[in-house]
Design an enzyme around this catalytic site. Structure first.
Site, PDB file in Angstrom:
ATOM      1  CG  ASP A 271      -1.817   1.217   1.289  1.00 57.82           C
ATOM      2  OD1 ASP A 271      -1.913   1.932   0.260  1.00 57.82           O
ATOM      3  OD2 ASP A 271      -2.424   1.451   2.358  1.00 57.82           O
ATOM      4  CE  LYS A 278      -0.233   3.835   3.440  1.00 59.19           C
ATOM      5  NZ  LYS A 278      -1.046   4.495   4.478  1.00 59.19           N
ATOM      6  NE  ARG A 352     -11.762   3.556   4.259  1.00 58.36           N
ATOM      7  CZ  ARG A 352     -11.691   4.505   5.186  1.00 58.36           C
ATOM      8  NH1 ARG A 352     -12.677   5.389   5.319  1.00 58.36           N
ATOM      9  NH2 ARG A 352     -10.646   4.583   5.976  1.00 58.36           N
TER      10      ARG A 352
END
Ligand code: BES
Ligand code: MN
Ligand code: ZN
Length: 495
Positions: A271, A278, A352
């Site tokens: 991720d 990030k 999600r």
């Protein structure tokens, strides 16, 4: 590691290491007394001198103990007072760490000195087998100088009589199966993102299914997911070269039961955050973003090994989240399999987005209930740290059963609310809902997002962002929440 039970004379027991616990009863513990007598009061003298003491993890190793047939005697502190589950598990971890370091192939262990409030011998047996199995974990594939694996391969648990020994034997098998599941889960977590890709996870699942006749695996391709309308999941994989996979594992341990329990595990193999990139520091740890998936694989392998009489289906949406010219943009609107549209305000809230389509797909299995497991929010690490996983649920009985399994296994959870007021934070001006809910209560709004897709069944969500791995010098996957899930499933099977 192999486990069995031993009933008989302790002093003539031939073993490379005899372990005896020194607990609240002191020398009044029959096993310790027997050994003390054979050694002509040496234990009593060592206690008096303070060499054997009550302290967390205190141990005395005596080589070639006079009067015993054992090659070594290890006296191990089980605490001055009765322990609770957590302190007992810590003590067993310390014991397991020590035993797996000794140059021995076999050991006999008496835990009679242990007193754990509200727990009987089978519980202790299960946790001992589990902690020894977990202590043997070694992650070796990339070091040119290999670390030496533990030599300990055979462990006997000493029991006072044949009475009630059946449940103890079962408990040893279950504990050992849990340890194997935990270690499988850790290994998958520790593998780097360039190896453990969605394709790697799907071949691993296929291989696992090949080992058990009642475990079947199918893998949906991107094309098949497109045909099912999984636009939300596919939006996450848009920026990577790695093909996404939806892995489905069906374990049929009891043909008479029908409806399965469905476990859904987040499988983001790396991720980066996508276009909402990030920060660089610590980004390597986002290889652990598939630990939910790893826990589903570890849990299924444990219950298949133990032959738990229950039907369980594992669903793993596996993707890599990367930025590129083809990646999803903040502001993009996508359509989920449920038909609900989603405004992707932050591409780093990707878990999600894959879980919602997997949860809709889970409805096809007419589940008795669904549990999803995900490294979903940094906010959960802030709220609960590394001691408890976050639990959110639309069903009180299910939540309580998970809380109880957490207490039994020491793999604990803490429940947070799923009130409607939080759900309102997901309002979008341009779609049915947004994929983020603002700065406040991030763990809860993430669960509220998932809750929009789980209206038709009983459901619980486990946020394992703080529990799935350790950071710092001890960086490594923990295998949580495999112990929790297997304990929970074993309790379900016994009902
Ligand atoms: N995988 C992360 C959550 C995470 C972060 C787990 C750090 C463990 C440690 C997840 O995909 C994520 O990025 N979540 C965002 C959500 C936010 C954008 C609403 C987060 O927690 O910052
Ligand atoms: Mn993210
Ligand atoms: Zn993530």
């Amino acid at each position: 590691m192999e486990f069995n039970t031993f009933v008989g004379q302790l002093t003539t027991r031939k073993t490379e290491c005899f372990v005896v616990a020194y607990g609240p009863k002191g020398l009044d513990c029959p096993d310790l007394q027997q050994i003390d007598q054979a050694m002509e009061g040496l234990i009593a003298r060592l206690i008096k001198k303070g060499d054997i003491k009550y302290a967390d993890g205190a141990m005395q190793l005596i080589n070639e103990p006079k009067g015993l047939a054992a090659e070594r005697l290890l006296i191990f502190s089980a605490g001055k007072e009765a322990l609770n589950e957590q302190t007992c598990l810590n003590a067993l971890s310390a014991l397991a760490g020590q035993l797996t370091k000794l140059p021995i192939k076999s050991a006999s262990i008496s835990l009679d000195g242990f007193a754990v409030t509200g727990r009987e011998r089978p519980w202790l047996a299960q946790q001992l087998a589990r902690k020894l199995g977990e202590a043997a974990y070694l992650f070796n594939p990339f070091k040119s100088r290999e670390k030496k694996p533990a030599t300990l391969g055979k462990v006997s648990l000493v029991c006072p009589s044949r009475q009630g020994i059946g449940p103890v034997k079962q408990a040893l098998l279950l504990g050992s199966a849990i340890a194997n599941g935990v270690n499988r889960s850790r290994e998958l977590g520790d593998l780097p993102g360039n190896i453990c890709t969605p394709s790697y996870l799907s071949s691993h699942a296929r291989e696992l299914a090949g080992q058990y006749p009642n475990l079947d695996c199918k893998v949906l391709s991107e094309k098949q997911m497109e045909a099912l309308g999984m636009g939300s999941l596919l939006s996450v994989t848009a920026g990577t070269q790695q093909p996404a996979k939806m892995i489905v594992l069906e374990y049929k341990g009891d043909k008479t039961r029908g409806k399965p329990i469905v476990l859904v595990g987040k499988g983001v193999t790396f991720d980066s955050g996508g276009i909402s990139l990030k920060p660089g520091a610590g980004m390597d740890e986002m290889k652990y973003d598939m630990c939910g998936a790893a826990s589903v694989l570890g849990t299924l392998s444990a219950i298949a090994e133990y032959k738990l009489p229950l039907n369980v289906t594992g669903i793993i949406p596996a993707v890599e989240n990367m930025p590129s010219g083809t990646a999803t943009r903040p502001g993009d609107v996508v359509t989920s399999m449920s038909g609900q549209t989603i405004e992707v305000l932050n591409t780093d809230a990707e878990g999600r987005l894959i879980l919602c389509d997997a949860l809709t797909y889970a409805g096809r299995y007419k589940p008795s209930f669904v549990i999803d497991i995900a490294t979903l929010t940094g906010a959960c690490v802030m709220a609960l740290g590394s001691h408890a996983s976050g639990l959110l649920s639309n069903d009180d009985a299910l939540a309580q059963a998970l809380e109880s399994a957490g207490q039994t296994s020491g793999d604990r959870v803490w429940r947070l609310p799923l009130w409607n007021e939080y759900d309102k934070q997901l309002k979008s001006n341009f779609a049915d809902l947004a994929n983020i809910g603002g700065r406040e209560a991030g763990t809860i709004t993430a669960a509220c997002f998932l809750g929009r897709f789980t209206k038709n069944y009983r459901w619980a969500h486990l946020d394992i962002a703080g529990t799935a791995w350790n950071s710092g010098t001890n960086k490594g996957a923990t295998g949580r929440p495999v112990p929790l899930l297997v304990e929970f499933l074993a309790e379900q099977a016994s009902q």
